[in-house]
Write an enzyme that holds these catalytic residues in place. Structure first.
Site, PDB file in Angstrom:
ATOM      1  N   HIS A 137     116.688  22.172 -11.113  1.00 32.40           N
ATOM      2  CA  HIS A 137     117.259  20.882 -11.973  1.00 32.40           C
ATOM      3  C   HIS A 137     118.762  21.542 -12.196  1.00 32.40           C
ATOM      4  CE1 HIS A 137     116.698  24.103 -15.134  1.00 32.40           C
ATOM      5  NE2 HIS A 137     117.584  23.683 -15.607  1.00 32.40           N
TER       6      HIS A 137
HETATM    7  C1  UD1 Z   1     119.762  20.338 -19.664  1.00 32.80           C
HETATM    8  C2  UD1 Z   1     120.743  21.876 -20.258  1.00 32.80           C
HETATM    9  C3  UD1 Z   1     120.688  22.745 -19.156  1.00 32.80           C
HETATM   10  C4  UD1 Z   1     118.841  23.281 -19.274  1.00 32.80           C
HETATM   11  C5  UD1 Z   1     118.246  21.840 -19.070  1.00 32.80           C
HETATM   12  C6  UD1 Z   1     116.672  22.312 -19.100  1.00 32.80           C
HETATM   13  C7  UD1 Z   1     122.990  21.303 -20.726  1.00 32.80           C
HETATM   14  C8  UD1 Z   1     124.387  21.470 -20.319  1.00 32.80           C
HETATM   15  N1  UD1 Z   1     122.305  21.383 -19.743  1.00 32.80           N
HETATM   16  O1  UD1 Z   1     120.078  20.246 -18.384  1.00 32.80           O
HETATM   17  O2  UD1 Z   1     120.981  24.287 -19.392  1.00 32.80           O
HETATM   18  O3  UD1 Z   1     118.440  24.243 -18.226  1.00 32.80           O
HETATM   19  O4  UD1 Z   1     118.499  20.785 -19.899  1.00 32.80           O
HETATM   20  O5  UD1 Z   1     115.977  21.068 -18.544  1.00 32.80           O
HETATM   21  O6  UD1 Z   1     122.877  21.252 -21.928  1.00 32.80           O
HETATM   22  N2  UD1 Z   1     116.981  12.951 -18.184  1.00 32.80           N
HETATM   23  C9  UD1 Z   1     116.016  11.847 -18.166  1.00 32.80           C
HETATM   24  N3  UD1 Z   1     114.740  12.294 -18.914  1.00 32.80           N
HETATM   25  C10 UD1 Z   1     114.756  13.356 -19.827  1.00 32.80           C
HETATM   26  C11 UD1 Z   1     115.795  14.244 -19.914  1.00 32.80           C
HETATM   27  C12 UD1 Z   1     116.871  13.751 -19.057  1.00 32.80           C
HETATM   28  O7  UD1 Z   1     115.745  10.821 -17.514  1.00 32.80           O
HETATM   29  O8  UD1 Z   1     113.714  13.351 -20.571  1.00 32.80           O
HETATM   30  C13 UD1 Z   1     118.120  12.729 -17.532  1.00 32.80           C
HETATM   31  C14 UD1 Z   1     119.297  12.209 -18.306  1.00 32.80           C
HETATM   32  O9  UD1 Z   1     119.234  10.924 -18.457  1.00 32.80           O
HETATM   33  C15 UD1 Z   1     120.454  12.849 -17.386  1.00 32.80           C
HETATM   34  C16 UD1 Z   1     119.844  13.824 -16.544  1.00 32.80           C
HETATM   35  O10 UD1 Z   1     118.286  13.842 -16.817  1.00 32.80           O
HETATM   36  O11 UD1 Z   1     120.885  11.764 -16.239  1.00 32.80           O
HETATM   37  C17 UD1 Z   1     120.335  15.354 -16.836  1.00 32.80           C
HETATM   38  O12 UD1 Z   1     119.946  15.486 -18.355  1.00 32.80           O
HETATM   39  P1  UD1 Z   1     121.043  16.327 -19.349  1.00 32.80           P
HETATM   40  O13 UD1 Z   1     120.137  16.430 -20.538  1.00 32.80           O
HETATM   41  O14 UD1 Z   1     122.263  15.968 -19.359  1.00 32.80           O
HETATM   42  O15 UD1 Z   1     120.912  17.897 -18.618  1.00 32.80           O
HETATM   43  P2  UD1 Z   1     119.807  18.635 -18.062  1.00 32.80           P
HETATM   44  O16 UD1 Z   1     120.053  18.734 -16.441  1.00 32.80           O
HETATM   45  O17 UD1 Z   1     118.463  18.196 -18.283  1.00 32.80           O
HETATM   46  N1  UDP Z   2     108.700  23.634 -17.699  1.00 32.74           N
HETATM   47  C1  UDP Z   2     107.426  22.654 -18.366  1.00 32.74           C
HETATM   48  N2  UDP Z   2     107.310  21.930 -17.362  1.00 32.74           N
HETATM   49  C2  UDP Z   2     107.961  21.669 -16.053  1.00 32.74           C
HETATM   50  C3  UDP Z   2     108.903  22.550 -15.787  1.00 32.74           C
HETATM   51  C4  UDP Z   2     109.164  23.499 -16.607  1.00 32.74           C
HETATM   52  O1  UDP Z   2     107.103  22.895 -19.165  1.00 32.74           O
HETATM   53  O2  UDP Z   2     107.559  20.863 -15.263  1.00 32.74           O
HETATM   54  C5  UDP Z   2     108.902  24.780 -18.776  1.00 32.74           C
HETATM   55  C6  UDP Z   2     108.957  26.000 -18.077  1.00 32.74           C
HETATM   56  O3  UDP Z   2     108.231  26.864 -18.856  1.00 32.74           O
HETATM   57  C7  UDP Z   2     110.562  26.642 -18.271  1.00 32.74           C
HETATM   58  C8  UDP Z   2     110.994  25.661 -19.547  1.00 32.74           C
HETATM   59  O4  UDP Z   2     110.162  24.579 -19.426  1.00 32.74           O
HETATM   60  O5  UDP Z   2     110.552  27.793 -18.691  1.00 32.74           O
HETATM   61  C9  UDP Z   2     112.495  25.743 -19.720  1.00 32.74           C
HETATM   62  O6  UDP Z   2     112.813  24.334 -18.614  1.00 32.74           O
HETATM   63  P1  UDP Z   2     113.870  24.421 -17.606  1.00 32.74           P
HETATM   64  O7  UDP Z   2     113.582  25.124 -16.429  1.00 32.74           O
HETATM   65  O8  UDP Z   2     114.115  23.000 -17.442  1.00 32.74           O
HETATM   66  O9  UDP Z   2     115.276  25.014 -18.136  1.00 32.74           O
HETATM   67  P2  UDP Z   2     116.039  26.447 -18.320  1.00 32.74           P
HETATM   68  O10 UDP Z   2     115.001  27.687 -18.664  1.00 32.74           O
HETATM   69  O11 UDP Z   2     116.691  26.645 -16.733  1.00 32.74           O
HETATM   70  O12 UDP Z   2     117.248  26.360 -19.130  1.00 32.74           O
END
Ligand code: UD1
Ligand code: UDP
Length: 361
Positions: free
Chosen positions: A209
């Protein structure tokens, strides 16, 4: 009674906050107000964690998501400020390194409210990562810095934090608390192995991601190619983050491995406990793999969790096909035996709560 406002908004923060909130709620001396920024909003990216981990319903839901970094952080800043003015807490808690972390810390600091940062001191030393900017900024304006590792404390000292008016506490990793507490229940609470017809050690678990992988098509294609090759040998299961789902769809990339929707916490824990190898660019999953005795290949050039690579529980493979394949050959099917303890005693939540109660904030 000490009033604390907790700011959370993204998947890893729900897990981290669950471990601490559980302890805070048992403390009669503290009241916790939960603010969900809305950054993650799909049922399986947000609500599922509240249900499974028994996190109280948020007192405020700001519903801010799917915006550019500046717009998202800016709107959160404005809305969190309104909440803080209304609630007048003694302290604001922020977790990790997301945009929600930075907005929460900044809103509080500008109102002269004490800030506590959980997971302080981590560094990738890669300023192109949005998370690196968020964590550096949040650390610098926090009063209480709760570090998960000795490396994190060392990073802060290297940056001269002993000269600043802040308190650094080495408490261990709250994700380890969560792994011990919720990990003990996962086999009863998840039937994912049955649902997906998976056999222990006979599949590889992968998540992707991170922006540096998803927003660079060459990198993403290289990872997908490597996983396609691996899938011919052993089943590869990928619970795919919506960010990555969108990019694959937009670019007509159709992987040959087993893509599933993101899963809840008990499901991912069962997948981690039973897989033959974890391949990920997730921060949290690098450690969780180790907690559950699995080796991990990290699809990045650097990691904040350097103690894992130093002890060879984790190998950085970037997105290079050949490096990924070599890593798979070294690690597939092996389990971590007698791991060196790296993340404290599983009582980070207790230590944090104790410090919060005793702090002058
Ligand atoms: C964010 C965090 C990242 C973390 C990750 C965990 C920042 C800068 N990044 O990244 O550090 O590792 O979360 O997962 O804050 N989206 C959906 N549904 C959701 C969530 C997101 O469709 O429930 C889509 C959003 O619309 C967007 C994209 O995913 O288009 C990215 O979401 P965003 O919250 O901006 O960043 P993450 O990649 O999730
Ligand atoms: N995770 C989850 N379901 C998934 C993928 C990840 O519950 O399908 C959990 C997992 O335990 C992980 C946590 O979400 O440690 C953190 O999420 P992510 O990997 O998105 O973020 P990061 O730790 O890189 O910030």
């Amino acid at each position: 009674m000490k009033k604390i406002v907790t700011i959370i908004g993204a998947r890893p923060q729900f897990i981290k906050a669950a471990a601490v909130s559980r302890v805070i709620r048992n403390q009669s001396g503290m009241q916790e107000i939960i603010v969900h920024t809305g950054q993650h909003f799909d049922e399986n990216m947000s609500a599922v964690f509240f249900q499974e981990m028994d996190i109280p319903e948020p007192d405020y839901h700001l519903e801010i998501n799917s915006l550019s970094h500046g717009a998202m952080t800016g709107r959160m800043l404005e809305k969190i400020e309104e909440v803080l003015i209304a609630e007048k807490p003694g302290l604001v808690m922020v977790y990790g390194d997301t945009n929600s972390t930075l907005a929460g810390a900044l809103a509080a600091r500008k109102l002269n409210i004490c800030v506590a940062h959980v997971e302080a001191g981590l560094r990738s030393f890669n300023m192109r990562m949005p998370e690196e900017i968020n964590r550096i900024m949040a650390d610098r304006i926090s009063d209480l810095l709760f570090c998960p590792t000795e490396n994190a404390v060392h990073n802060l000292h290297q940056e001269g934090y002993h000269n600043f008016r802040c308190h650094i506490h080495l408490v261990g990793d709250v994700m380890y608390d969560a792994a011990l507490y919720y990990g003990a229940m996962s086999a009863q609470r998840s039937d994912i192995l049955k649902r997906l017809n998976l056999t222990r050690d006979k599949f590889v678990l992968c998540t992707i991601h991170r922006q540096e992988n998803t927003d660079n098509l060459e990198n993403l294609r290289s990872i997908v190619d490597a996983l396609n090759t691996l899938h011919r040998k052993i089943q590869v299961i990928v619970p795919l983050h919506p960010r990555t789902q969108k990019i694959l769809r937009q670019n007509n990339i159709e992987p040959g491995f087993n893509l599933i929707e993101p899963v809840g916490y008990f499901d991912i824990v069962e997948l981690m406990k039973n897989c033959g190898l974890v391949i990920t660019d997730s921060g949290g999953m690098q450690k969780e793999a180790y907690f559950y005795g699995r080796y991990c290949l990290t699809l990045r050039e650097e990691t904040e969790w350097t103690e894992l690579t130093e002890n060879r529980y984790n190998l950085l493979v970037g997105c290079d096909r050949l490096q990924i394949q070599n890593g798979i050959e070294s690690f597939l099917g092996r389990t971590v035996v007698n791991p060196v303890p790296l993340y404290g005693s599983g009582n980070a939540g207790e230590l944090i709560t104790e410090r919060l109660l005793n702090s002058i904030c």
